[in-house]
Structure formats: C-alpha cells, structure tokens
Design a protein around this motif. Structure first.
Motif, PDB file in Angstrom:
ATOM      1  N   GLN A  22       0.824  -1.203   0.000  1.00  0.00           N
ATOM      2  CA  GLN A  22       0.000   0.000   0.000  1.00  0.00           C
ATOM      3  C   GLN A  22       0.860   1.255   0.000  1.00  0.00           C
ATOM      4  OE1 GLN A  22      -2.575  -0.424   3.361  1.00  0.00           O
ATOM      5  NE2 GLN A  22      -4.182  -1.450   2.186  1.00  0.00           N
ATOM      6  N   ARG A  23       1.925   1.248   0.777  1.00  0.00           N
ATOM      7  CA  ARG A  23       2.801   2.418   0.859  1.00  0.00           C
ATOM      8  C   ARG A  23       3.642   2.588  -0.395  1.00  0.00           C
ATOM      9  NH1 ARG A  23       5.229   2.014   6.950  1.00  0.00           N
ATOM     10  NH2 ARG A  23       3.238   2.029   8.016  1.00  0.00           N
ATOM     11  N   CYS A  24       3.987   1.490  -1.026  1.00  0.00           N
ATOM     12  CA  CYS A  24       4.892   1.522  -2.176  1.00  0.00           C
ATOM     13  C   CYS A  24       4.128   1.370  -3.479  1.00  0.00           C
ATOM     14  CB  CYS A  24       5.945   0.427  -2.056  1.00  0.00           C
ATOM     15  SG  CYS A  24       7.030   0.635  -0.662  1.00  0.00           S
ATOM     16  N   ASN A  25       3.042   2.019  -3.613  1.00  0.00           N
ATOM     17  CA  ASN A  25       2.240   1.928  -4.819  1.00  0.00           C
ATOM     18  C   ASN A  25       2.775   2.916  -5.857  1.00  0.00           C
ATOM     19  OD1 ASN A  25       0.284   1.087  -6.531  1.00  0.00           O
ATOM     20  ND2 ASN A  25      -1.396   2.169  -5.530  1.00  0.00           N
ATOM     21  N   VAL A  26       4.039   2.726  -6.223  1.00  0.00           N
ATOM     22  CA  VAL A  26       4.681   3.583  -7.203  1.00  0.00           C
ATOM     23  C   VAL A  26       5.373   2.723  -8.248  1.00  0.00           C
ATOM     24  CG1 VAL A  26       5.083   5.491  -5.608  1.00  0.00           C
ATOM     25  CG2 VAL A  26       6.794   3.716  -5.834  1.00  0.00           C
ATOM     26  N   ALA A  27       5.538   3.271  -9.416  1.00  0.00           N
ATOM     27  CA  ALA A  27       6.266   2.574 -10.468  1.00  0.00           C
ATOM     28  C   ALA A  27       7.711   3.060 -10.451  1.00  0.00           C
ATOM     29  CB  ALA A  27       5.630   2.853 -11.821  1.00  0.00           C
ATOM     30  N   ILE A  28       8.629   2.132 -10.390  1.00  0.00           N
ATOM     31  CA  ILE A  28      10.043   2.478 -10.358  1.00  0.00           C
ATOM     32  C   ILE A  28      10.675   1.986 -11.640  1.00  0.00           C
ATOM     33  CG2 ILE A  28      12.230   2.062  -9.188  1.00  0.00           C
ATOM     34  CD1 ILE A  28      10.650   1.787  -6.610  1.00  0.00           C
ATOM     35  N   TYR A  29      11.363   2.874 -12.319  1.00  0.00           N
ATOM     36  CA  TYR A  29      12.006   2.528 -13.577  1.00  0.00           C
ATOM     37  C   TYR A  29      13.508   2.458 -13.378  1.00  0.00           C
ATOM     38  CZ  TYR A  29      13.960   2.987 -18.198  1.00  0.00           C
ATOM     39  OH  TYR A  29      14.708   2.787 -19.327  1.00  0.00           O
ATOM     40  N   GLU A  30      14.069   1.283 -13.623  1.00  0.00           N
ATOM     41  CA  GLU A  30      15.511   1.089 -13.588  1.00  0.00           C
ATOM     42  C   GLU A  30      15.953   0.757 -14.998  1.00  0.00           C
ATOM     43  OE1 GLU A  30      15.821  -2.037 -10.725  1.00  0.00           O
ATOM     44  OE2 GLU A  30      15.820  -0.650  -9.039  1.00  0.00           O
ATOM     45  N   PRO A  31      16.917   1.488 -15.540  1.00  0.00           N
ATOM     46  CA  PRO A  31      17.334   1.243 -16.924  1.00  0.00           C
ATOM     47  C   PRO A  31      17.945  -0.148 -17.095  1.00  0.00           C
ATOM     48  CG  PRO A  31      18.733   2.894 -15.883  1.00  0.00           C
ATOM     49  CD  PRO A  31      17.654   2.573 -14.918  1.00  0.00           C
ATOM     50  N   ALA A  32      17.721  -0.725 -18.264  1.00  0.00           N
ATOM     51  CA  ALA A  32      18.238  -2.057 -18.559  1.00  0.00           C
ATOM     52  C   ALA A  32      19.589  -1.992 -19.272  1.00  0.00           C
ATOM     53  CB  ALA A  32      17.245  -2.820 -19.413  1.00  0.00           C
ATOM     54  N   SER A  33      19.942  -0.829 -19.797  1.00  0.00           N
ATOM     55  CA  SER A  33      21.208  -0.720 -20.523  1.00  0.00           C
ATOM     56  C   SER A  33      21.887   0.602 -20.184  1.00  0.00           C
ATOM     57  CB  SER A  33      20.969  -0.809 -22.027  1.00  0.00           C
ATOM     58  OG  SER A  33      20.291   0.352 -22.478  1.00  0.00           O
ATOM     59  N   VAL A  77      24.964  -2.349 -13.777  1.00  0.00           N
ATOM     60  CA  VAL A  77      23.712  -2.784 -13.152  1.00  0.00           C
ATOM     61  C   VAL A  77      23.155  -1.571 -12.408  1.00  0.00           C
ATOM     62  CG1 VAL A  77      22.655  -4.323 -11.469  1.00  0.00           C
ATOM     63  CG2 VAL A  77      24.520  -5.145 -12.912  1.00  0.00           C
ATOM     64  N   PHE A  78      21.888  -1.265 -12.634  1.00  0.00           N
ATOM     65  CA  PHE A  78      21.269  -0.076 -12.066  1.00  0.00           C
ATOM     66  C   PHE A  78      20.152  -0.466 -11.106  1.00  0.00           C
ATOM     67  CE2 PHE A  78      22.799   0.843 -16.331  1.00  0.00           C
ATOM     68  CZ  PHE A  78      23.665   1.881 -16.081  1.00  0.00           C
ATOM     69  N   ARG A  79      20.156   0.130  -9.912  1.00  0.00           N
ATOM     70  CA  ARG A  79      19.127  -0.115  -8.905  1.00  0.00           C
ATOM     71  C   ARG A  79      18.749   1.195  -8.230  1.00  0.00           C
ATOM     72  NH1 ARG A  79      18.453  -4.105 -11.188  1.00  0.00           N
ATOM     73  NH2 ARG A  79      18.988  -6.199 -10.587  1.00  0.00           N
ATOM     74  N   SER A  87      10.133   6.300  -0.442  1.00  0.00           N
ATOM     75  CA  SER A  87      10.641   7.390  -1.254  1.00  0.00           C
ATOM     76  C   SER A  87      12.037   7.002  -1.746  1.00  0.00           C
ATOM     77  CB  SER A  87      10.697   8.692  -0.442  1.00  0.00           C
ATOM     78  OG  SER A  87      11.576   8.538   0.651  1.00  0.00           O
ATOM     79  N   ILE A  88      12.472   7.625  -2.812  1.00  0.00           N
ATOM     80  CA  ILE A  88      13.768   7.268  -3.396  1.00  0.00           C
ATOM     81  C   ILE A  88      14.894   7.800  -2.534  1.00  0.00           C
ATOM     82  CG2 ILE A  88      15.297   7.614  -5.372  1.00  0.00           C
ATOM     83  CD1 ILE A  88      12.842   7.572  -7.155  1.00  0.00           C
ATOM     84  N   ASN A  89      15.779   6.906  -2.102  1.00  0.00           N
ATOM     85  CA  ASN A  89      16.944   7.275  -1.316  1.00  0.00           C
ATOM     86  C   ASN A  89      18.080   7.683  -2.242  1.00  0.00           C
ATOM     87  OD1 ASN A  89      19.076   7.526   0.434  1.00  0.00           O
ATOM     88  ND2 ASN A  89      18.952   5.474   1.253  1.00  0.00           N
ATOM     89  N   LYS A  90      18.417   6.804  -3.198  1.00  0.00           N
ATOM     90  CA  LYS A  90      19.491   7.119  -4.138  1.00  0.00           C
ATOM     91  C   LYS A  90      19.413   6.212  -5.354  1.00  0.00           C
ATOM     92  CE  LYS A  90      23.715   5.613  -3.138  1.00  0.00           C
ATOM     93  NZ  LYS A  90      24.969   5.392  -2.446  1.00  0.00           N
ATOM     94  N   HIS A  91      20.048   6.661  -6.415  1.00  0.00           N
ATOM     95  CA  HIS A  91      20.227   5.859  -7.617  1.00  0.00           C
ATOM     96  C   HIS A  91      21.600   5.201  -7.501  1.00  0.00           C
ATOM     97  CE1 HIS A  91      17.049   8.571  -8.827  1.00  0.00           C
ATOM     98  NE2 HIS A  91      16.806   7.794  -9.860  1.00  0.00           N
ATOM     99  N   LYS A  92      21.658   3.881  -7.613  1.00  0.00           N
ATOM    100  CA  LYS A  92      22.897   3.140  -7.417  1.00  0.00           C
ATOM    101  C   LYS A  92      23.285   2.441  -8.714  1.00  0.00           C
ATOM    102  CE  LYS A  92      26.071   1.335  -4.767  1.00  0.00           C
ATOM    103  NZ  LYS A  92      27.140   2.131  -4.259  1.00  0.00           N
ATOM    104  N   ALA A  93      24.489   2.717  -9.189  1.00  0.00           N
ATOM    105  CA  ALA A  93      25.018   2.059 -10.384  1.00  0.00           C
ATOM    106  C   ALA A  93      26.239   1.246  -9.967  1.00  0.00           C
ATOM    107  CB  ALA A  93      25.400   3.094 -11.431  1.00  0.00           C
ATOM    108  N   ARG A  94      26.317   0.010 -10.453  1.00  0.00           N
ATOM    109  CA  ARG A  94      27.452  -0.862 -10.146  1.00  0.00           C
ATOM    110  C   ARG A  94      28.050  -1.370 -11.444  1.00  0.00           C
ATOM    111  NH1 ARG A  94      29.714  -0.938  -5.304  1.00  0.00           N
ATOM    112  NH2 ARG A  94      28.902  -2.575  -4.028  1.00  0.00           N
ATOM    113  N   LEU A  95      29.367  -1.400 -11.490  1.00  0.00           N
ATOM    114  CA  LEU A  95      30.079  -1.969 -12.619  1.00  0.00           C
ATOM    115  C   LEU A  95      30.484  -3.390 -12.219  1.00  0.00           C
ATOM    116  CD1 LEU A  95      31.159  -1.310 -15.437  1.00  0.00           C
ATOM    117  CD2 LEU A  95      33.292  -0.605 -14.362  1.00  0.00           C
ATOM    118  N   VAL A  96      29.943  -4.394 -12.905  1.00  0.00           N
ATOM    119  CA  VAL A  96      30.180  -5.782 -12.525  1.00  0.00           C
ATOM    120  C   VAL A  96      30.794  -6.566 -13.676  1.00  0.00           C
ATOM    121  CG1 VAL A  96      28.326  -5.840 -10.799  1.00  0.00           C
ATOM    122  CG2 VAL A  96      27.843  -6.492 -13.141  1.00  0.00           C
ATOM    123  N   ILE A  97      31.476  -7.646 -13.314  1.00  0.00           N
ATOM    124  CA  ILE A  97      32.125  -8.522 -14.287  1.00  0.00           C
ATOM    125  C   ILE A  97      31.121  -9.543 -14.808  1.00  0.00           C
ATOM    126  CG2 ILE A  97      33.912 -10.297 -14.541  1.00  0.00           C
ATOM    127  CD1 ILE A  97      35.083  -7.569 -14.197  1.00  0.00           C
TER     128      ILE A  97
END
Length: 132
Positions: A22-33, A77-79, A87-97
């Motif tokens: 109920q609290r998180c009734n939002v759409a979150i978009y994380e890029p795939a590329s 990888v984007f989260r 609410s959004i805390n931060k946008h996190k990007a990771r470079l992974v092998i």
C-alpha cells in the motif's frame, strides 16, 4: 491466532506485506542498458560516483591485453534504493564482471571482481596471520 499477529506487529522492523504494498504503490524505472541510463542525469551521477570509487580505492588498473587471453567484459547494473517510506533514497550504479564468459579448466576457478569487500580483506589477513 490474532494475538500472535498483533505481537509480531509490535516487534520493531516487522510489517505486513500488504502494508508495504500500500505504501509503495509507485512505479520504479531502472534502466536495462547503459544507453538508457545515460539519458538521465541522475544515473550519470551514479555512474560517475561508482567510477570515482573504483579509482579512489585503486580497485584495478588498466593494462595491455595479453595476446593469448580472452577479455572478460563488464556491464552496468542499475538499482534504485528506497527509504522505509518508499521514497527514493538514491540511484545506485554498479560496474560488474560478466563472469559467465569464463572457460572451465582455463580461468573458471579464478574470481574476478572490481570491488573487494572489507570483510574479505580481513579474512585474508586473519588466515595469513594464523598461518604465519
């Protein structure tokens, strides 16, 4: 049964899944590329922070590729990290092998990671100290 449910709700940090939905009734978009992420300045900043931490920690250094070796590529990888109130805390990007490119018997047992965790370093130092 009702008392057990009420007791569980009184414990700090426990919530019903329906309350969370109920609290998180939002759409979150994380890029795939990477191309999608580069269109948004927030993701560009997150990618810059990841690269600056890699350089700051001296996680890896750029070297010439040996002729007889295959390159194991990386990917982004984007989260989106959320606060407790969703609410959004931060946008996190990771470079992974992309470890699935390894070949059994050649480099399969080798571990490749752009980031080493502090507890891993502590473990290695403890084992080294224990073995003299």
């Amino acid at each position: 049964m009702q008392n057990e449910l009420e007791d569980d709700l009184q414990i700090k940090g426990k919530r019903l899944l329906s309350d969370i939905y109920q609290r998180c009734n939002v759409a979150i978009y994380e890029p795939a590329s990477c191309e999608e992420a580069l269109k948004d300045p927030k993701w560009k900043i997150a990618m810059g922070e990841e690269m600056s931490m890699i350089h700051k920690n001296k996680t890896w250094e750029l070297v010439e590729r040996p002729e007889d070796r295959k390159v194991i590529r990386v990917k982004w990888v984007f989260r989106i990290k959320l606060n407790a109130n969703c609410s959004i805390n931060k946008h996190k990007a990771r470079l992974v092998i992309k470890g699935y490119a390894q070949i059994f018997g050649v480099d399969y047992s080798d571990t490749f990671a752009p980031v080493s965790r502090l507890y891993t370093i502590r473990l290695v130092l403890a084992v080294a100290a224990q073995n003299g």
